[in-house]
Motif scaffolding. Structure first.
Motif, mmCIF file in Angstrom:
data_model
loop_
_atom_site.group_PDB
_atom_site.id
_atom_site.type_symbol
_atom_site.label_atom_id
_atom_site.label_comp_id
_atom_site.label_asym_id
_atom_site.label_seq_id
_atom_site.Cartn_x
_atom_site.Cartn_y
_atom_site.Cartn_z
ATOM 1 N N THR A 146 1.036 -1.498 -0.179
ATOM 2 C CA THR A 146 0.038 -0.104 -0.123
ATOM 3 C C THR A 146 1.682 1.289 0.020
ATOM 4 O O THR A 146 1.782 1.376 1.300
ATOM 5 C CB THR A 146 -1.140 -0.119 1.554
ATOM 6 N N LEU A 147 0.782 1.967 -1.006
ATOM 7 C CA LEU A 147 1.810 2.944 -1.394
ATOM 8 C C LEU A 147 1.147 4.624 -2.020
ATOM 9 O O LEU A 147 0.275 3.790 -3.159
ATOM 10 C CB LEU A 147 2.997 2.566 -2.262
ATOM 11 N N GLY A 148 1.360 5.269 -1.384
ATOM 12 C CA GLY A 148 0.495 6.679 -2.452
ATOM 13 C C GLY A 148 1.644 7.276 -3.863
ATOM 14 O O GLY A 148 2.531 6.387 -3.606
ATOM 15 N N ASN A 149 0.756 7.949 -4.358
ATOM 16 C CA ASN A 149 1.656 8.274 -5.514
ATOM 17 C C ASN A 149 1.787 9.625 -5.210
ATOM 18 O O ASN A 149 2.009 10.004 -3.952
ATOM 19 C CB ASN A 149 0.506 8.832 -6.649
ATOM 20 N N GLN A 150 2.745 9.643 -5.942
ATOM 21 C CA GLN A 150 3.861 11.308 -5.967
ATOM 22 C C GLN A 150 3.324 12.208 -7.084
ATOM 23 O O GLN A 150 3.466 12.193 -8.092
ATOM 24 C CB GLN A 150 5.203 10.915 -5.363
ATOM 25 N N THR A 151 3.039 13.042 -5.979
ATOM 26 C CA THR A 151 3.548 14.857 -7.427
ATOM 27 C C THR A 151 4.313 15.857 -6.063
ATOM 28 O O THR A 151 3.974 16.347 -5.257
ATOM 29 C CB THR A 151 1.757 15.435 -6.390
#
Length: 268
Positions: A146-151
């Motif tokens: 589980t990992l978010g994207n990077q902006t």
């Protein structure tokens, strides 16, 4: 008798001049033809050269001319001078940036002034564009954790980065992405073209089309698998870096993880 003697003397002188003149004319005719041919010798046009391609130089062919080639890195070649001899010279079968530079041809025929010609060979990076759909200043992760994207809210370009290379850093609220290009790009503008991910962060001039790529996200340090293309271009004078579906690997607390990342970063 006096006049007859003078007539014979003049006749002898005239005969001598005539013989000398014929000899000079016969020898000069052949030399002038070869020299005229030499004057027309030149290096033939060269198609654009890209990294990994063969570099072969060609000149106007002649059976009478000796071709002496010289170029960067001490390269030198001789050919020609005999019927049927090829008038081309191969510099390398695998072009690199280091092969860029001036190449010279010295064409020679005995008894004639040498003919000199030159050509500049500019070895370029291979060109291409990413084949996936990308969002500017964003990295998307497809991973088994589980990992978010990077902006990315900012990116920085440092000609004196880690390991003496050219460094690009893109910052986000949940981690940063780092790209290390070889030190060749410290003194040359980062060129448009395809760079390939590598496990080696050295600054060897032979590998100027390489990039060391890693990312920190979710307390995991991710490293790109070697051999995948990264595309560099310029948009309105700003550097843009993009890639598609590059496999990354990482670990946290002894557990291995994998991810596939798409990303595009544009210089602010």
């Amino acid at each position: 008798m006096k006049f007859r003697s003078m007539y014979l003397l003049l006749s002898a002188v005239t005969l001598t001049v005539t013989i000398i003149g014929c000899s000079s004319s016969d020898g000069g005719s052949s030399d002038n033809a070869n020299c005229d041919e030499l004057a027309g010798i030149h290096i033939l046009p060269l198609a654009p050269v890209y990294i990994g391609a063969e570099i072969t130089l060609n000149a106007t062919p002649s059976d009478n001319v000796v071709y002496h080639w010289t170029g960067p890195l001490g390269w030198e070649a001789y050919n020609g001078g005999l019927p049927g001899i090829n008038t081309s010279a191969t510099v390398t079968g695998e072009a690199k940036i280091k092969h860029s530079g001036w190449y010279y041809l010295q064409a020679s025929v005995e008894g004639c002034e040498d003919r000199i010609d030159s050509v500049y060979v500019d070895v370029k990076l291979n060109q291409g564009v990413p084949t996936c759909s990308l969002i500017d200043n964003k990295a998307t992760f497809n991973t088994n954790v589980t990992l978010g994207n990077q902006t990315f809210y900012g990116s920085y370009y440092n000609a004196n980065g880690v390991g003496g290379g050219y460094e690009v850093t893109a910052n986000s609220s949940n981690g940063d992405m780092y790209l290390y290009f070889p030190s060749y790009w410290q003194t040359h503008p980062l060129a448009d073209g395809i760079y390939y991910t590598t496990d080696d962060n050295s600054s060897n001039i032979d590998t100027v089309d390489r990039v060391y790529l890693w990312d920190v996200n979710g307390n995991i340090s991710w490293h790109a698998t070697a051999g995948y293309p990264v595309y560099v271009s310029h948009v309105a004078g700003k550097i843009r870096i993009a890639f598609c579906s590059i496999p990354f690997s990482g670990s946290f607390n002894g557990n291995p993880y994998t991810a596939t990342i798409n990303c595009q970063i544009t210089q602010p």
